[in-house]
Scaffold this motif. Sequence first.
Motif, PDB file in Angstrom:
ATOM      1  N   PRO A 242       6.250  -2.432 -25.897  1.00 51.70           N
ATOM      2  CA  PRO A 242       5.820  -1.724 -24.688  1.00 51.70           C
ATOM      3  C   PRO A 242       5.143  -0.396 -25.020  1.00 51.70           C
ATOM      4  O   PRO A 242       4.143  -0.035 -24.404  1.00 51.70           O
ATOM      5  CB  PRO A 242       7.112  -1.488 -23.914  1.00 51.70           C
ATOM      6  CG  PRO A 242       8.095  -2.447 -24.465  1.00 51.70           C
ATOM      7  CD  PRO A 242       7.682  -2.733 -25.867  1.00 51.70           C
ATOM      8  N   CYS A 243       5.660   0.323 -26.001  1.00 48.88           N
ATOM      9  CA  CYS A 243       5.060   1.614 -26.351  1.00 48.88           C
ATOM     10  C   CYS A 243       3.667   1.427 -26.934  1.00 48.88           C
ATOM     11  O   CYS A 243       2.763   2.220 -26.647  1.00 48.88           O
ATOM     12  CB  CYS A 243       5.954   2.369 -27.332  1.00 48.88           C
ATOM     13  SG  CYS A 243       7.457   2.984 -26.552  1.00 48.88           S
ATOM     14  N   SER A 244       3.461   0.380 -27.723  1.00 47.05           N
ATOM     15  CA  SER A 244       2.119   0.102 -28.254  1.00 47.05           C
ATOM     16  C   SER A 244       1.154  -0.196 -27.116  1.00 47.05           C
ATOM     17  O   SER A 244       0.014   0.281 -27.115  1.00 47.05           O
ATOM     18  CB  SER A 244       2.144  -1.084 -29.213  1.00 47.05           C
ATOM     19  OG  SER A 244       2.856  -0.787 -30.379  1.00 47.05           O
ATOM     20  N   MET A 245       1.607  -0.983 -26.155  1.00 51.51           N
ATOM     21  CA  MET A 245       0.757  -1.316 -25.017  1.00 51.51           C
ATOM     22  C   MET A 245       0.372  -0.058 -24.247  1.00 51.51           C
ATOM     23  O   MET A 245      -0.793   0.147 -23.913  1.00 51.51           O
ATOM     24  CB  MET A 245       1.491  -2.297 -24.096  1.00 51.51           C
ATOM     25  CG  MET A 245       0.761  -2.624 -22.829  1.00 51.51           C
ATOM     26  SD  MET A 245      -0.767  -3.503 -23.158  1.00 51.51           S
ATOM     27  CE  MET A 245      -1.336  -3.768 -21.506  1.00 51.51           C
ATOM     28  N   MET A 246       1.345   0.791 -23.980  1.00 51.54           N
ATOM     29  CA  MET A 246       1.060   2.011 -23.213  1.00 51.54           C
ATOM     30  C   MET A 246       0.152   2.947 -23.997  1.00 51.54           C
ATOM     31  O   MET A 246      -0.769   3.534 -23.430  1.00 51.54           O
ATOM     32  CB  MET A 246       2.361   2.694 -22.802  1.00 51.54           C
ATOM     33  CG  MET A 246       3.119   1.896 -21.748  1.00 51.54           C
ATOM     34  SD  MET A 246       4.619   2.687 -21.144  1.00 51.54           S
ATOM     35  CE  MET A 246       5.681   2.592 -22.565  1.00 51.54           C
ATOM     36  N   LEU A 247       0.373   3.072 -25.295  1.00 48.39           N
ATOM     37  CA  LEU A 247      -0.480   3.935 -26.112  1.00 48.39           C
ATOM     38  C   LEU A 247      -1.900   3.377 -26.163  1.00 48.39           C
ATOM     39  O   LEU A 247      -2.876   4.135 -26.059  1.00 48.39           O
ATOM     40  CB  LEU A 247       0.094   4.079 -27.526  1.00 48.39           C
ATOM     41  CG  LEU A 247      -0.649   5.026 -28.456  1.00 48.39           C
ATOM     42  CD1 LEU A 247      -0.755   6.434 -27.858  1.00 48.39           C
ATOM     43  CD2 LEU A 247       0.038   5.080 -29.813  1.00 48.39           C
ATOM     44  N   ALA A 248      -2.039   2.070 -26.291  1.00 49.83           N
ATOM     45  CA  ALA A 248      -3.373   1.457 -26.277  1.00 49.83           C
ATOM     46  C   ALA A 248      -4.089   1.750 -24.958  1.00 49.83           C
ATOM     47  O   ALA A 248      -5.292   2.037 -24.945  1.00 49.83           O
ATOM     48  CB  ALA A 248      -3.268  -0.045 -26.503  1.00 49.83           C
ATOM     49  N   LEU A 249      -3.366   1.715 -23.859  1.00 49.76           N
ATOM     50  CA  LEU A 249      -3.976   2.032 -22.559  1.00 49.76           C
ATOM     51  C   LEU A 249      -4.404   3.498 -22.483  1.00 49.76           C
ATOM     52  O   LEU A 249      -5.424   3.815 -21.870  1.00 49.76           O
ATOM     53  CB  LEU A 249      -3.021   1.683 -21.422  1.00 49.76           C
ATOM     54  CG  LEU A 249      -2.768   0.188 -21.223  1.00 49.76           C
ATOM     55  CD1 LEU A 249      -1.725  -0.045 -20.150  1.00 49.76           C
ATOM     56  CD2 LEU A 249      -4.054  -0.555 -20.905  1.00 49.76           C
TER      57      LEU A 249
ATOM     58  N   GLU B  41       2.868   8.730 -17.910  1.00 49.28           N
ATOM     59  CA  GLU B  41       1.872   8.564 -16.836  1.00 49.28           C
ATOM     60  C   GLU B  41       1.409   7.104 -16.786  1.00 49.28           C
ATOM     61  O   GLU B  41       1.289   6.516 -15.712  1.00 49.28           O
ATOM     62  CB  GLU B  41       0.689   9.493 -17.050  1.00 49.28           C
ATOM     63  CG  GLU B  41       0.974  10.933 -16.767  1.00 49.28           C
ATOM     64  CD  GLU B  41      -0.190  11.859 -17.140  1.00 49.28           C
ATOM     65  OE1 GLU B  41      -1.318  11.359 -17.368  1.00 49.28           O
ATOM     66  OE2 GLU B  41       0.045  13.077 -17.226  1.00 49.28           O
ATOM     67  N   VAL B  42       1.145   6.531 -17.953  1.00 50.83           N
ATOM     68  CA  VAL B  42       0.733   5.123 -18.019  1.00 50.83           C
ATOM     69  C   VAL B  42       1.854   4.239 -17.518  1.00 50.83           C
ATOM     70  O   VAL B  42       1.620   3.286 -16.760  1.00 50.83           O
ATOM     71  CB  VAL B  42       0.297   4.738 -19.444  1.00 50.83           C
ATOM     72  CG1 VAL B  42       0.129   3.235 -19.585  1.00 50.83           C
ATOM     73  CG2 VAL B  42      -0.991   5.453 -19.824  1.00 50.83           C
ATOM     74  N   LEU B  43       3.086   4.508 -17.918  1.00 50.49           N
ATOM     75  CA  LEU B  43       4.224   3.722 -17.453  1.00 50.49           C
ATOM     76  C   LEU B  43       4.340   3.778 -15.935  1.00 50.49           C
ATOM     77  O   LEU B  43       4.511   2.751 -15.278  1.00 50.49           O
ATOM     78  CB  LEU B  43       5.522   4.200 -18.104  1.00 50.49           C
ATOM     79  CG  LEU B  43       6.808   3.517 -17.634  1.00 50.49           C
ATOM     80  CD1 LEU B  43       6.742   2.000 -17.826  1.00 50.49           C
ATOM     81  CD2 LEU B  43       8.012   4.099 -18.354  1.00 50.49           C
ATOM     82  N   SER B  44       4.206   4.958 -15.361  1.00 53.46           N
ATOM     83  CA  SER B  44       4.262   5.089 -13.901  1.00 53.46           C
ATOM     84  C   SER B  44       3.141   4.284 -13.241  1.00 53.46           C
ATOM     85  O   SER B  44       3.357   3.626 -12.218  1.00 53.46           O
ATOM     86  CB  SER B  44       4.163   6.550 -13.498  1.00 53.46           C
ATOM     87  OG  SER B  44       5.299   7.246 -13.938  1.00 53.46           O
ATOM     88  N   TRP B  45       1.954   4.323 -13.840  1.00 58.62           N
ATOM     89  CA  TRP B  45       0.825   3.565 -13.310  1.00 58.62           C
ATOM     90  C   TRP B  45       1.112   2.060 -13.378  1.00 58.62           C
ATOM     91  O   TRP B  45       0.878   1.334 -12.417  1.00 58.62           O
ATOM     92  CB  TRP B  45      -0.448   3.909 -14.085  1.00 58.62           C
ATOM     93  CG  TRP B  45      -1.620   3.098 -13.675  1.00 58.62           C
ATOM     94  CD1 TRP B  45      -2.383   3.262 -12.556  1.00 58.62           C
ATOM     95  CD2 TRP B  45      -2.136   1.934 -14.358  1.00 58.62           C
ATOM     96  NE1 TRP B  45      -3.354   2.277 -12.508  1.00 58.62           N
ATOM     97  CE2 TRP B  45      -3.221   1.472 -13.605  1.00 58.62           C
ATOM     98  CE3 TRP B  45      -1.783   1.296 -15.527  1.00 58.62           C
ATOM     99  CZ2 TRP B  45      -3.965   0.358 -13.987  1.00 58.62           C
ATOM    100  CZ3 TRP B  45      -2.526   0.184 -15.909  1.00 58.62           C
ATOM    101  CH2 TRP B  45      -3.606  -0.271 -15.144  1.00 58.62           C
ATOM    102  N   LEU B  46       1.639   1.600 -14.530  1.00 56.99           N
ATOM    103  CA  LEU B  46       1.979   0.192 -14.667  1.00 56.99           C
ATOM    104  C   LEU B  46       3.051  -0.240 -13.663  1.00 56.99           C
ATOM    105  O   LEU B  46       2.983  -1.335 -13.113  1.00 56.99           O
ATOM    106  CB  LEU B  46       2.482  -0.102 -16.088  1.00 56.99           C
ATOM    107  CG  LEU B  46       1.439  -0.205 -17.185  1.00 56.99           C
ATOM    108  CD1 LEU B  46       2.121  -0.275 -18.550  1.00 56.99           C
ATOM    109  CD2 LEU B  46       0.531  -1.403 -16.980  1.00 56.99           C
ATOM    110  N   GLU B  47       4.033   0.614 -13.457  1.00 57.79           N
ATOM    111  CA  GLU B  47       5.098   0.296 -12.511  1.00 57.79           C
ATOM    112  C   GLU B  47       4.541   0.168 -11.088  1.00 57.79           C
ATOM    113  O   GLU B  47       5.015  -0.653 -10.298  1.00 57.79           O
ATOM    114  CB  GLU B  47       6.178   1.377 -12.530  1.00 57.79           C
ATOM    115  CG  GLU B  47       6.993   1.365 -13.791  1.00 57.79           C
ATOM    116  CD  GLU B  47       7.905   2.567 -13.915  1.00 57.79           C
ATOM    117  OE1 GLU B  47       8.949   2.419 -14.578  1.00 57.79           O
ATOM    118  OE2 GLU B  47       7.606   3.637 -13.359  1.00 57.79           O
TER     119      GLU B  47
END
Length: 165
Positions: free
Chosen positions: A68-75, A158-164
């Motif tokens: 999950p952290c790789s995905m969020m960092l890539a975004l 911020e990315v996590l909040s956006w994904l949620e």
Amino acid sequence: FLPRHQQLSERVRKRLYYGWDKDCGLDNLSSPVADIAVELLQKVAPSPIRRLQKKYVSHVSREACISPCSMMLALVYIERLRHRNPEYLQQISSSDLFLISMMVASKYLYDEGEEEEVFNDEWGAAGKVDVQTMNTLEMNFLSAIDWSLYTDPRELFEVLSWLEG
């Protein structure tokens, strides 16, 4: 790297269905996150060549154990490119952008030297491209992002909040 890592993992597990099955770890993209990745990357890298498909996202995710952290960092990196170098995004396929952004993010987070090295040939095999292509993709990506890989943890949240959402 991230404060309260355990709480973050639990949040990701519950909200993004990452590893919700206790038999599966947090090592490949959940179906909702894969859908979001496909939609976003097709939009930011609109080339019709090697257009990103969910089947490809699932395959690479499973083979490369994308966290999950790789995905969020890539975004985060892709968002940087949208603002700093949109020309690059017009030239790369969405499949290649997915593969290379995930690889660079994983290398940044997990490549600690000889014990935990991340090899381009392994990522190439996961993405069904040869190592020379991976090397070229990596150099072009790093150049396009101006080697700006450090990310403040707040950007990931911020990315996590956006994904949620």
